[in-house]
Design a protein around this motif. Structure first.
Motif, PDB file in Angstrom:
ATOM      1  N   GLU B 210       0.832  -1.203   0.000  1.00 55.79           N
ATOM      2  CA  GLU B 210       0.000   0.000   0.000  1.00 55.79           C
ATOM      3  C   GLU B 210       0.870   1.257   0.000  1.00 55.79           C
ATOM      4  O   GLU B 210       1.938   1.285   0.607  1.00 55.79           O
ATOM      5  CB  GLU B 210      -0.914   0.034   1.233  1.00 55.79           C
ATOM      6  N   ASP B 211       0.369   2.293  -0.640  1.00 58.72           N
ATOM      7  CA  ASP B 211       1.112   3.549  -0.746  1.00 58.72           C
ATOM      8  C   ASP B 211       0.793   4.433   0.475  1.00 58.72           C
ATOM      9  O   ASP B 211      -0.241   5.111   0.510  1.00 58.72           O
ATOM     10  CB  ASP B 211       0.699   4.246  -2.056  1.00 58.72           C
ATOM     11  N   ILE B 212       1.672   4.387   1.438  1.00 58.72           N
ATOM     12  CA  ILE B 212       1.495   5.226   2.641  1.00 58.72           C
ATOM     13  C   ILE B 212       2.788   6.020   2.855  1.00 58.72           C
ATOM     14  O   ILE B 212       3.867   5.428   2.914  1.00 58.72           O
ATOM     15  CB  ILE B 212       1.197   4.378   3.895  1.00 58.72           C
ATOM     16  N   ALA B 213       2.661   7.324   2.934  1.00 58.66           N
ATOM     17  CA  ALA B 213       3.860   8.163   3.070  1.00 58.66           C
ATOM     18  C   ALA B 213       3.764   9.040   4.308  1.00 58.66           C
ATOM     19  O   ALA B 213       2.661   9.275   4.835  1.00 58.66           O
ATOM     20  CB  ALA B 213       4.001   9.045   1.829  1.00 58.66           C
ATOM     21  N   VAL B 214       4.906   9.516   4.768  1.00 59.03           N
ATOM     22  CA  VAL B 214       4.946  10.407   5.940  1.00 59.03           C
ATOM     23  C   VAL B 214       4.154  11.677   5.627  1.00 59.03           C
ATOM     24  O   VAL B 214       4.294  12.252   4.544  1.00 59.03           O
ATOM     25  CB  VAL B 214       6.411  10.758   6.299  1.00 59.03           C
ATOM     26  N   GLY B 215       3.323  12.094   6.543  1.00 60.96           N
ATOM     27  CA  GLY B 215       2.520  13.299   6.342  1.00 60.96           C
ATOM     28  C   GLY B 215       1.111  13.005   5.852  1.00 60.96           C
ATOM     29  O   GLY B 215       0.261  13.905   5.839  1.00 60.96           O
ATOM     30  N   ASP B 216       0.843  11.749   5.468  1.00 59.03           N
ATOM     31  CA  ASP B 216      -0.511  11.391   5.014  1.00 59.03           C
ATOM     32  C   ASP B 216      -1.507  11.520   6.164  1.00 59.03           C
ATOM     33  O   ASP B 216      -1.203  11.179   7.307  1.00 59.03           O
ATOM     34  CB  ASP B 216      -0.532   9.936   4.508  1.00 59.03           C
ATOM     35  N   ARG B 217      -2.690  11.992   5.802  1.00 63.89           N
ATOM     36  CA  ARG B 217      -3.745  12.141   6.815  1.00 63.89           C
ATOM     37  C   ARG B 217      -4.512  10.837   6.959  1.00 63.89           C
ATOM     38  O   ARG B 217      -4.860  10.205   5.954  1.00 63.89           O
ATOM     39  CB  ARG B 217      -4.708  13.228   6.364  1.00 63.89           C
ATOM     40  N   ILE B 218      -4.752  10.439   8.202  1.00 63.70           N
ATOM     41  CA  ILE B 218      -5.510   9.214   8.466  1.00 63.70           C
ATOM     42  C   ILE B 218      -6.908   9.614   8.933  1.00 63.70           C
ATOM     43  O   ILE B 218      -7.046  10.449   9.828  1.00 63.70           O
ATOM     44  CB  ILE B 218      -4.820   8.366   9.566  1.00 63.70           C
TER      45      ILE B 218
END
Lengths: 167, 272
Positions: B210-218
């Motif tokens: 899965e594409d999850i990066a630092v700064g992404d909003r959850i």
């Protein structure tokens, strides 16, 4: 029954104080642990056992998510201490400090075991281990204050008793 | 002549004096702006004296007022200090009202934004231990609350109601280790389960691909039956995975500052 009620009233006061304290970086002092250790040193199983379990349940009502967790933990702590209480000098103030150290460690271990093996979520152990040094320091500080306060109260009670006797 | 002058010496002297005075006066009337030598000399001579007397008088007056005549001073001082204390207390109260007003306005704005019926509550106590993350609010079953209802603030998700009594409820905060909620990464729509870790949150079951990066909003996904979709949970702080793992380790910073919770909103009918 009267003694049990007294312990429960003191426990209620302690647990309310704990809820009113803000979350601190080193953790909150576990005042009920002091009470359970006092029970372990002074009271027989017929009184101390139910009292320590009820004190734990009292804490469970205002902490965590499962009623009975601290009840079980405090009961185990009480029984462990009771089994060796006969060999200890319960009048020594240094003993309480040692017991606080040992009690905090044992409480952490029992909590890890109880939460890890009996409950469905087992990630608390990291937090318990990480918080243990801070918790030890805070509990020791609370025990020192407790000792100072109780010795001050005792000396004042003696002083007033003497005064009352003279008059 | 001399005899005559001697005889009328006194009246003559008086007349001369009056005349001289009149002459000087009349001559001074015509030259008003000028300061005469005499006036100057007098002023010069008297100025230190006047200054000294003035200083002495003021010092004496000051001594009298400040050190000797102090009958009302203590009373006045007490009164002023009391007044000062009252004013300070009032000022603190006003400041507190202003901050509370700001917080409540934000809560009200959130309430209007949400499509659910909500109930505002005040946080009155924290967990009795430092291990668990729960708080107590001043609303209970009498106000229509029950176990499982989600609790939010303008910044995001706070947690859910764990225990309910008539007038109080305990909230399990999202950061507690036993708390779990279904979430989405807002940008990539990747799904995961968000669990508490004391002060932070972690994403469980976030697939390594899965594409999850630092700064992404959850945000909440709406699955799980407790939290409605779209509520902010936090921001991705760190991601970590290796090729052998099926899932990646994602650490999330909560959107809410849980140590400063004061007022919260309970969502009464939030079933998605």
């Amino acid at each position: 029954m009267k003694t049990l009620l007294t312990y429960l009233i003191i426990g209620t006061v302690f647990v309310v104080i704990e809820t009113l304290l803000p979350q601190m970086p080193f953790g909150k002092p576990n005042l009920l642990l002091l009470l359970v250790l006092t029970l372990g040193l002074k009271e027989k199983v017929s009184l101390g056992g139910p009292a320590s379990w009820l004190l734990g349940c009292l804490q469970d009502s205002l902490a965590g998510s499962t009623l009975g967790l601290f009840g079980l933990v405090y009961l185990i702590l009480y029984l462990c201490l009771r089994s060796v209480a006969g060999h200890l000098n319960s009048e020594s103030p240094a003993l309480l400090l040692f017991l606080i150290l040992a009690g905090t460690l044992l409480q952490g271990m029992v909590l890890i075991f109880t939460l890890g093996f009996l409950a469905e979520h087992g990630t608390y152990w990291r937090q318990i281990v990480a918080a243990l040094p801070g918790q030890l320091a805070v509990n020791l500080l609370a025990a020192l204050i407790f000792l100072q306060t109780s010795s001050w109260l005792r000396s004042h009670a003696r002083h007033f008793g003497r005064k009352g006797g003279l008059s | 002549m001399l005899e005559l002058i001697r005889k009328y010496r006194t009246p003559l002297l008086v007349v001369c004096l009056v005349m001289t005075a009149l002459l000087i006066y009349s001559s001074r009337l015509r030259q008003k702006p000028d300061t005469t030598l005499f006036e100057k000399a007098v002023l010069q001579l008297t100025s230190p004296l006047l200054g000294g007397v003035d200083t002495a008088t003021r010092t004496a007056g000051s001594l009298w007022r400040h050190y000797l005549w102090l009958i009302d001073t203590q009373k006045e001082n007490d009164h002023l200090q009391e007044k000062n204390r009252h004013l300070r207390a009032r000022l603190d109260k006003v400041r507190e009202y202003r901050l509370e007003n700001r917080r409540l306005s934000e809560l009200l704005a959130l309430r209007e934004r949400l499509k659910f019926s909500t109930l505002a509550a005040r946080v009155i106590a924290a967990d009795a231990t430092s291990l668990f993350q729960t708080v107590i609010i001043d609303r209970g079953t009498e106000d229509g609350l029950h176990e499982g209802l989600p609790v939010v603030v303008p910044e995001g998700v706070v947690g859910r109601i764990l225990r309910c009594s008539a007038h109080q409820s305990r909230i399990l905060l999202a950061t507690d280790a036993s708390s779990a909620m279904a979430v989405l990464v807002q940008r990539s729509r990747a799904r995961a389960v968000c669990r508490g870790r004391g002060q932070t949150l972690v994403l469980d079951f976030a697939l390594a691909k899965e594409d999850i990066a630092v700064g992404d909003r959850i945000i909440t996904s709406g699955y799980g039956g407790i939290f409605p979709k779209g509520l902010t949970v936090g921001t991705v702080r760190r991601t970590q995975f290796n090729d052998l793992d099926m899932f990646q380790t994602v650490t999330v910073t909560p959107a809410v500052n849980f140590s400063r919770l004061e007022e919260v909103l309970v969502l009464l009918d939030s079933q998605p």
